[in-house]
Design a protein around this motif. Sequence first.
Motif, mmCIF file in Angstrom:
data_model
loop_
_atom_site.group_PDB
_atom_site.id
_atom_site.type_symbol
_atom_site.label_atom_id
_atom_site.label_comp_id
_atom_site.label_asym_id
_atom_site.label_seq_id
_atom_site.Cartn_x
_atom_site.Cartn_y
_atom_site.Cartn_z
ATOM 1 N N TYR A 42 0.407 -1.145 -0.093
ATOM 2 C CA TYR A 42 0.121 0.209 -0.092
ATOM 3 C C TYR A 42 0.895 1.351 -0.086
ATOM 4 O O TYR A 42 0.164 2.512 -0.114
ATOM 5 N N LEU A 43 1.902 1.082 0.445
ATOM 6 C CA LEU A 43 3.309 2.497 0.182
ATOM 7 C C LEU A 43 3.772 2.335 -0.677
ATOM 8 O O LEU A 43 3.903 4.037 -1.629
ATOM 9 N N THR A 44 4.054 1.843 -1.595
ATOM 10 C CA THR A 44 4.545 1.068 -2.634
ATOM 11 C C THR A 44 3.635 1.371 -4.083
ATOM 12 O O THR A 44 4.016 0.957 -5.396
ATOM 13 N N VAL A 45 1.985 1.177 -3.700
ATOM 14 C CA VAL A 45 0.990 1.414 -4.872
ATOM 15 C C VAL A 45 1.477 0.400 -5.366
ATOM 16 O O VAL A 45 1.755 0.717 -7.061
ATOM 17 N N THR A 46 2.038 -0.787 -5.175
ATOM 18 C CA THR A 46 2.186 -2.212 -5.924
ATOM 19 C C THR A 46 0.905 -3.084 -5.396
ATOM 20 O O THR A 46 1.337 -4.281 -4.505
ATOM 21 N N PRO A 47 -0.705 -3.464 -5.892
ATOM 22 C CA PRO A 47 -1.402 -4.200 -5.413
ATOM 23 C C PRO A 47 -1.248 -5.061 -5.718
ATOM 24 O O PRO A 47 -0.643 -5.889 -6.678
ATOM 25 N N ARG A 48 -1.585 -6.488 -4.523
ATOM 26 C CA ARG A 48 -1.652 -7.819 -5.301
ATOM 27 C C ARG A 48 -3.569 -7.864 -5.085
ATOM 28 O O ARG A 48 -4.260 -7.753 -5.170
ATOM 29 N N MET A 49 -2.899 -9.445 -5.390
ATOM 30 C CA MET A 49 -3.682 -10.110 -5.729
ATOM 31 C C MET A 49 -4.937 -10.642 -3.975
ATOM 32 O O MET A 49 -5.828 -10.439 -3.799
ATOM 33 N N TYR A 50 -3.924 -10.261 -3.086
ATOM 34 C CA TYR A 50 -4.425 -10.731 -1.642
ATOM 35 C C TYR A 50 -4.837 -8.969 -1.135
ATOM 36 O O TYR A 50 -5.476 -8.709 -0.276
ATOM 37 N N SER A 51 -4.520 -8.016 -2.132
ATOM 38 C CA SER A 51 -4.880 -6.768 -1.205
ATOM 39 C C SER A 51 -6.012 -6.185 -0.900
ATOM 40 O O SER A 51 -6.882 -6.863 -2.262
ATOM 41 N N LEU A 52 -6.276 -5.081 -0.806
ATOM 42 C CA LEU A 52 -8.215 -4.113 -0.555
ATOM 43 C C LEU A 52 -8.557 -4.453 -2.714
ATOM 44 O O LEU A 52 -7.793 -2.976 -2.987
ATOM 45 N N GLN A 53 -9.207 -4.486 -3.228
ATOM 46 C CA GLN A 53 -10.165 -4.462 -3.973
ATOM 47 C C GLN A 53 -10.674 -3.953 -4.766
ATOM 48 O O GLN A 53 -11.682 -3.620 -5.227
ATOM 49 N N ASP A 54 -10.381 -1.808 -4.296
ATOM 50 C CA ASP A 54 -10.406 -0.266 -4.501
ATOM 51 C C ASP A 54 -9.992 0.233 -4.700
ATOM 52 O O ASP A 54 -9.276 0.145 -3.823
ATOM 53 N N ALA A 55 -9.405 0.974 -6.320
ATOM 54 C CA ALA A 55 -8.765 1.970 -6.072
ATOM 55 C C ALA A 55 -8.537 3.026 -4.910
ATOM 56 O O ALA A 55 -7.473 3.345 -4.613
ATOM 57 N N ASP A 56 -9.796 3.742 -5.153
ATOM 58 C CA ASP A 56 -9.568 4.549 -4.208
ATOM 59 C C ASP A 56 -9.420 4.173 -2.775
ATOM 60 O O ASP A 56 -8.641 4.989 -2.133
ATOM 61 N N GLY A 57 -10.010 3.227 -2.243
ATOM 62 C CA GLY A 57 -8.855 2.581 -0.842
ATOM 63 C C GLY A 57 -7.805 2.542 -1.149
ATOM 64 O O GLY A 57 -7.760 2.172 0.413
ATOM 65 N N PHE A 58 -7.138 1.834 -1.935
ATOM 66 C CA PHE A 58 -6.317 1.139 -1.378
ATOM 67 C C PHE A 58 -5.026 1.833 -1.576
ATOM 68 O O PHE A 58 -3.899 2.493 -0.715
ATOM 69 N N LEU A 59 -5.250 3.972 -2.280
ATOM 70 C CA LEU A 59 -4.659 4.574 -1.648
ATOM 71 C C LEU A 59 -5.006 5.170 -0.432
ATOM 72 O O LEU A 59 -4.124 6.029 1.048
ATOM 73 N N SER A 60 -6.167 4.919 -0.098
ATOM 74 C CA SER A 60 -7.006 5.306 1.646
ATOM 75 C C SER A 60 -5.545 4.514 2.604
ATOM 76 O O SER A 60 -5.262 5.456 3.744
ATOM 77 N N VAL A 61 -5.652 3.245 2.076
ATOM 78 C CA VAL A 61 -5.264 2.824 3.107
ATOM 79 C C VAL A 61 -3.006 3.025 3.143
ATOM 80 O O VAL A 61 -2.915 3.156 4.387
ATOM 81 N N GLY A 62 -2.654 3.287 2.408
ATOM 82 C CA GLY A 62 -1.231 3.679 1.913
ATOM 83 C C GLY A 62 -1.686 5.148 3.103
ATOM 84 O O GLY A 62 0.060 5.104 4.089
ATOM 85 N N ARG A 63 -2.470 5.961 2.702
ATOM 86 C CA ARG A 63 -2.032 7.422 2.975
ATOM 87 C C ARG A 63 -2.254 7.111 5.026
ATOM 88 O O ARG A 63 -1.932 7.649 5.949
ATOM 89 N N LYS A 64 -3.311 6.330 4.997
ATOM 90 C CA LYS A 64 -3.712 5.682 7.001
ATOM 91 C C LYS A 64 -2.372 5.090 7.390
ATOM 92 O O LYS A 64 -1.835 5.207 8.485
ATOM 93 N N LEU A 65 -1.974 4.543 6.724
ATOM 94 C CA LEU A 65 -0.871 2.747 7.516
ATOM 95 C C LEU A 65 0.868 4.064 7.496
ATOM 96 O O LEU A 65 1.477 4.295 8.392
ATOM 97 N N LEU A 66 0.785 5.328 6.990
ATOM 98 C CA LEU A 66 1.753 6.209 7.013
ATOM 99 C C LEU A 66 1.513 6.576 9.066
ATOM 100 O O LEU A 66 2.788 7.144 8.776
#
Length: 358
Positions: free
Chosen positions: A83-107
């Motif tokens: 989520y930090l490197t913005v490289t989605p995996r098959m087991y990642s959250l499958q939502d484009a906007d949500g994926f980026l939101s996860v990265g921001r929250k993790l930081l």
Amino acid sequence: MKTILVGDLHLKAQIILPMVEQKVKELGIKRVILLGDYTDAYEQERNFDLYMNELDYLFIWKSKMKVFGVEVINLLGNHDVSYLTVTPRMYSLQDADGFLSVGRKLLKLNLQIAFQLDDYLISHAGYTQDFDLEDWHFETITENLIDNLDDLEDHVGKARGGKYFLGSPLWADFDHELSCLPNPKYQKQIVGHTPQTKITTVHKGEFELVGIDTFTINLIKRKPFFEESGSGEILLYEDSTLTPIQLDWQSAEVFEKLNKTFERSRRVAKLHGIILDFEKWSITVEDKEIFLTNKEFDIFVYFLEHEGNKVSSTEINSKILTHYEKNVTLTESIDSLNAKIQPLKIQQLSDDEFIFER
């Protein structure tokens, strides 16, 4: 400083951390170290609300602990780093906007790769002979350090279906990589990442390696729909002594919370004359329903899709088993599967090739 260490959470922070907090109060703990993998859980790839709620809860919980005078250290896990490197995996959250939101929250959690606890080096997966500790591993990961994560994220060892001999401190398998070839510079290490039935200590010469990933759950076909393969222990560190602490993990209350927290979907399909139930992980052949574990089910479906064709173990490891934390070999999984699906059988043609045909 009296410290508690907690293994992988995988979207279960709201269930596990209240129990940890109780131990913090009872034992007078002054530091909590969370060993990463706050994100991702099987079949929750589209559960956007759960990801958001979990990460918000983690941030609030960390802030509350600070008010109580308890320091919380958040280490980075292999599931979090994508989520930090913005490289989605098959087991990642499958939502484009949500994926980026996860990265921001993790930081916002002020993540770091490693922490030195007196003689013990703490990281998500451990330092094998392939990796040395670098100064920035102790620093808070900011936008400026994200590019440094690429090698750690990509360096997956063969035990986890990767191309490298040994994995990085985010990926090293405890049983087959770290325990076999630990970095001689760091003789005492505590890690998560590889599921353990209980807190496990490996003594190898002068090395002391401790695995504390004890919150793994398996999805099963009937109520309570979940079973724990781990004890739910956390680790107390006090005066250079390590002591496992049991949480009330294997309880009806936890099962109930898991069912309220995790979404379950029902899908039924028919492929090559076999009925596949994706909720119960069952197959029905000639009116006989056979119940499998979720891992066995995924393996069987893959072989069914490739019926009559040779399938390599590398292919299964990279396409199927990367979904799961490592605990048994592919051969062991197929042996267990074959025992259930008789008279059907997945045949082993060689050390590296299998085939399913009727």
